[in-house]
Write an enzyme that holds these catalytic residues in place. Sequence first.
Site: not given
Ligand SMILES: NC(=O)c1ccc[n+]([C@@H]2O[C@H](COP(=O)([O-])OP(=O)(O)OC[C@H]3O[C@@H](n4cnc5c(N)ncnc54)[C@H](O)[C@@H]3O)[C@@H](O)[C@H]2O)c1
Length: 259
Positions: A160-161
């Site tokens: 992931y990183a």
């Molecule tokens: N939440 C955290 O702590 C955190 C920390 C660092 C980075 N991020 C990044 O922030 C972003 C949002 O995180 P979050 O926790 O809100 O995400 P989440 O996983 O809660 O929600 C992501 C949404 O994306 C949708 N999704 C997944 N794969 C998909 C695809 N192939 N095509 C279209 N939609 C798709 C899922 O159905 C979901 O509704 C992500 O890129 C994540 O990596 C989050």
Amino acid sequence: MALEIDLAGKRALVTGAGQGVGRAIACALGEAGATVFVNDVVESRMDEAVEEVRRRGGRSQGMPFDVTDWTQVQASINGADGLDILINNAGNAGTEGFADLRPFVETQPDEWDRFIRVNLYGVMNCTRAALPGMITRTEGRIVTIVSDAARYGDAYIAPYAGAKAGAAGFCRSIAREVGRYGITVNCVALGTVRTPTTTREGDPAPESQKSDETLKRYIIRRRGEPEDAAGLVAFLASPMASWITGQTYPVNGGYTLSL
Ligand SMILES: NC(=O)c1ccc[n+]([C@@H]2O[C@H](COP(=O)([O-])OP(=O)(O)OC[C@H]3O[C@@H](n4cnc5c(N)ncnc54)[C@H](O)[C@@H]3O)[C@@H](O)[C@H]2O)c1
């Protein structure tokens, strides 16, 4: 220039906006006046998010596709008749979740794909599809959501990183290619934000009851909320940020400063 985020007349796509950070970004862009295309591969989440943007006064419509599928991405974005703003938010472990994380040395190559597909290829697919229209109109904003893990690493989620670091490097390179067309490309690197993916469903414990070691690392003593990210993203998507490009901005309550 009035000191407000004004996106009236802009057309924005937020990927993975059915829940969490993406949903908060979609709402913020809608409140700032943009027409928001809410994407999610899970259509029920997408429909709920479209409704929420509308309830909060924004204009919105769903755009269901899988960001990892170039054919779907191209058809959907071409069908949008021009985007001014692309927010590459879909990420994490895609739809498969973070379950079963182990030391990298115990993993097999076919387990890495789920991270690389959504966090890197997803960003490349959507950026590739959105750019031609932006280049023609000599205007555009691309913001990609990455992670502290991309900048500082994180044990047990190395694929992931690596994918997030790849996305950030990709965005810096694209920023260099398209700056001449008035298009800016930036990243926002998040610390832990409370979303359905990072919290147990229905966990009612307030932050004050969570006294784990991680929380002590946050200078602002709480985990982030999706809205903490949405404000900066909306700013970077706005005309006020026209001379900011190729950057990665942390939104993490000071976590990395205290490492
Ligand atoms: N939440 C955290 O702590 C955190 C920390 C660092 C980075 N991020 C990044 O922030 C972003 C949002 O995180 P979050 O926790 O809100 O995400 P989440 O996983 O809660 O929600 C992501 C949404 O994306 C949708 N999704 C997944 N794969 C998909 C695809 N192939 N095509 C279209 N939609 C798709 C899922 O159905 C979901 O509704 C992500 O890129 C994540 O990596 C989050």
